[in-house]
Motif scaffolding. Structure first.
Motif, PDB file in Angstrom:
ATOM      1  N   UNK A   4       8.988  -1.484   7.546  1.00  0.00           N
ATOM      2  CA  UNK A   4       7.589  -1.554   7.117  1.00  0.00           C
ATOM      3  C   UNK A   4       7.545  -2.225   5.750  1.00  0.00           C
ATOM      4  N   UNK A   5       6.489  -3.015   5.530  1.00  0.00           N
ATOM      5  CA  UNK A   5       6.381  -3.817   4.304  1.00  0.00           C
ATOM      6  C   UNK A   5       4.931  -3.886   3.846  1.00  0.00           C
ATOM      7  N   UNK A   6       4.748  -4.141   2.568  1.00  0.00           N
ATOM      8  CA  UNK A   6       3.415  -4.405   2.022  1.00  0.00           C
ATOM      9  C   UNK A   6       3.581  -5.108   0.688  1.00  0.00           C
ATOM     10  N   UNK A   7       2.499  -5.762   0.243  1.00  0.00           N
ATOM     11  CA  UNK A   7       2.530  -6.444  -1.042  1.00  0.00           C
ATOM     12  C   UNK A   7       1.119  -6.477  -1.604  1.00  0.00           C
ATOM     13  N   UNK A  18       9.905   2.274   1.954  1.00  0.00           N
ATOM     14  CA  UNK A  18      10.406   3.403   2.749  1.00  0.00           C
ATOM     15  C   UNK A  18       9.336   3.938   3.697  1.00  0.00           C
ATOM     16  N   UNK A  19       8.056   3.766   3.328  1.00  0.00           N
ATOM     17  CA  UNK A  19       6.937   4.147   4.183  1.00  0.00           C
ATOM     18  C   UNK A  19       5.696   3.400   3.705  1.00  0.00           C
ATOM     19  N   UNK A  20       4.717   3.282   4.591  1.00  0.00           N
ATOM     20  CA  UNK A  20       3.417   2.712   4.227  1.00  0.00           C
ATOM     21  C   UNK A  20       2.338   3.605   4.818  1.00  0.00           C
ATOM     22  N   UNK A  21       1.151   3.553   4.217  1.00  0.00           N
ATOM     23  CA  UNK A  21       0.020   4.351   4.697  1.00  0.00           C
ATOM     24  C   UNK A  21      -1.037   3.424   5.280  1.00  0.00           C
ATOM     25  N   UNK A  22      -1.384   3.668   6.538  1.00  0.00           N
ATOM     26  CA  UNK A  22      -2.463   2.926   7.186  1.00  0.00           C
ATOM     27  C   UNK A  22      -3.764   3.677   6.950  1.00  0.00           C
ATOM     28  N   UNK A  23      -4.817   2.927   6.630  1.00  0.00           N
ATOM     29  CA  UNK A  23      -6.137   3.480   6.359  1.00  0.00           C
ATOM     30  C   UNK A  23      -7.109   2.990   7.422  1.00  0.00           C
ATOM     31  N   UNK A  24      -7.760   3.918   8.120  1.00  0.00           N
ATOM     32  CA  UNK A  24      -8.672   3.571   9.210  1.00  0.00           C
ATOM     33  C   UNK A  24      -9.744   2.598   8.725  1.00  0.00           C
ATOM     34  N   UNK A  25      -9.920   1.505   9.474  1.00  0.00           N
ATOM     35  CA  UNK A  25     -10.940   0.516   9.183  1.00  0.00           C
ATOM     36  C   UNK A  25     -10.624  -0.431   8.043  1.00  0.00           C
ATOM     37  N   UNK A 155       3.584   5.828   8.045  1.00  0.00           N
ATOM     38  CA  UNK A 155       4.609   5.406   8.998  1.00  0.00           C
ATOM     39  C   UNK A 155       5.833   4.939   8.236  1.00  0.00           C
ATOM     40  N   UNK A 156       6.981   5.000   8.929  1.00  0.00           N
ATOM     41  CA  UNK A 156       8.249   4.620   8.297  1.00  0.00           C
ATOM     42  C   UNK A 156       9.205   4.062   9.342  1.00  0.00           C
ATOM     43  N   UNK A 157      10.216   3.340   8.902  1.00  0.00           N
ATOM     44  CA  UNK A 157      11.215   2.850   9.853  1.00  0.00           C
ATOM     45  C   UNK A 157      11.772   4.016  10.672  1.00  0.00           C
ATOM     46  N   UNK A 158      11.984   3.753  11.947  1.00  0.00           N
ATOM     47  CA  UNK A 158      12.497   4.792  12.838  1.00  0.00           C
ATOM     48  C   UNK A 158      11.411   5.524  13.602  1.00  0.00           C
ATOM     49  N   UNK A 159      10.148   5.425  13.134  1.00  0.00           N
ATOM     50  CA  UNK A 159       9.052   6.065  13.859  1.00  0.00           C
ATOM     51  C   UNK A 159       8.860   5.411  15.221  1.00  0.00           C
ATOM     52  N   UNK A 160       8.401   6.205  16.164  1.00  0.00           N
ATOM     53  CA  UNK A 160       8.138   5.708  17.516  1.00  0.00           C
ATOM     54  C   UNK A 160       6.852   4.888  17.542  1.00  0.00           C
ATOM     55  N   UNK A 161       6.797   3.949  18.493  1.00  0.00           N
ATOM     56  CA  UNK A 161       5.585   3.175  18.771  1.00  0.00           C
ATOM     57  C   UNK A 161       5.284   3.354  20.259  1.00  0.00           C
ATOM     58  N   UNK A 162       4.067   3.780  20.556  1.00  0.00           N
ATOM     59  CA  UNK A 162       3.624   3.949  21.931  1.00  0.00           C
ATOM     60  C   UNK A 162       2.512   2.952  22.208  1.00  0.00           C
ATOM     61  N   UNK A 163       2.615   2.222  23.317  1.00  0.00           N
ATOM     62  CA  UNK A 163       1.634   1.199  23.687  1.00  0.00           C
ATOM     63  C   UNK A 163       0.697   1.749  24.754  1.00  0.00           C
TER      64      UNK A 163
END
Length: 176
Positions: A4-7, A18-25, A155-163
């Motif tokens: 995961x990355x951000x800038x 190490x982790x990032x936070x997603x914000x709804x909308x 979320x962080x590396x290693x977390x699951x992704x469900x489609x």
């Protein structure tokens, strides 16, 4: 999830986190592309009020492996993606597919990343390497997919992704 990355700035590459936070909308907290309206400079210049359909950028690790085999030396985050995946056919997803990330975050896929000239400045020849043609001669964009955040979470590396796919008929991804 591989990385995961951000800038906070509009640099081409994004540092790994190490982790990032997603914000709804909005997108990813602390990322230059976070917001309700478009943040990509070229799109802001055209119409700064258009909705931000590019809040989160995904690239599949398999593309990075392909590019590295061709001598480009790219690692997760270096092509500007926020989330690097493994084992998911990102480019084959339809518009409206939903990716559940980790425990609570959810992103709806809006379309393909349209690679720009910055990619060529990053690595000469890379633009051509992330564009191709299908059997019918149509342009294929391989530089990842974009989405909007429906539900926030860390979320962080290693977390699951469900489609989860949308109802039929599916609409193929196009550039956003």
């Amino acid at each position: 999830m591989v990385a995961v990355s951000r800038d906070t700035g509009h640099a081409f590459s994004k540092p790994l986190e190490p982790s990032i936070r997603l914000l709804a909308g909005l997108g990813i907290e602390g990322d230059a592309h976070c917001g309700v309206t478009v943040k990509h400079r070229s799109r802001v210049a055209v119409d700064p009020t258009q909705p931000n359909l590019r809040q989160v950028h995904f690239i599949h690790e398999e593309l990075l492996n392909e590019l590295n085999a061709a001598g480009f030396n790219v690692a997760p985050g270096r092509m500007g993606e926020n989330i690097t995946t493994r084992g998911i056919d990102l480019l084959g997803l339809p518009v409206g597919a939903r990716l559940k990330l980790g425990e609570s975050a959810e992103v709806e896929i809006t379309g393909l990343r349209n690679p720009c000239a910055q990619i060529e400045a990053f690595r000469p020849g890379l633009l051509k390497a992330v564009l191709g043609r299908d059997a019918e001669g149509r342009l294929v964009r391989k530089a990842g997919i974009m989405g909007i955040v429906l539900a926030g979470g860390d979320i962080r590396p290693g977390d699951a992704i469900t489609v989860t796919l949308p109802a039929q008929p599916h609409r193929a991804l196009d550039r956003v």
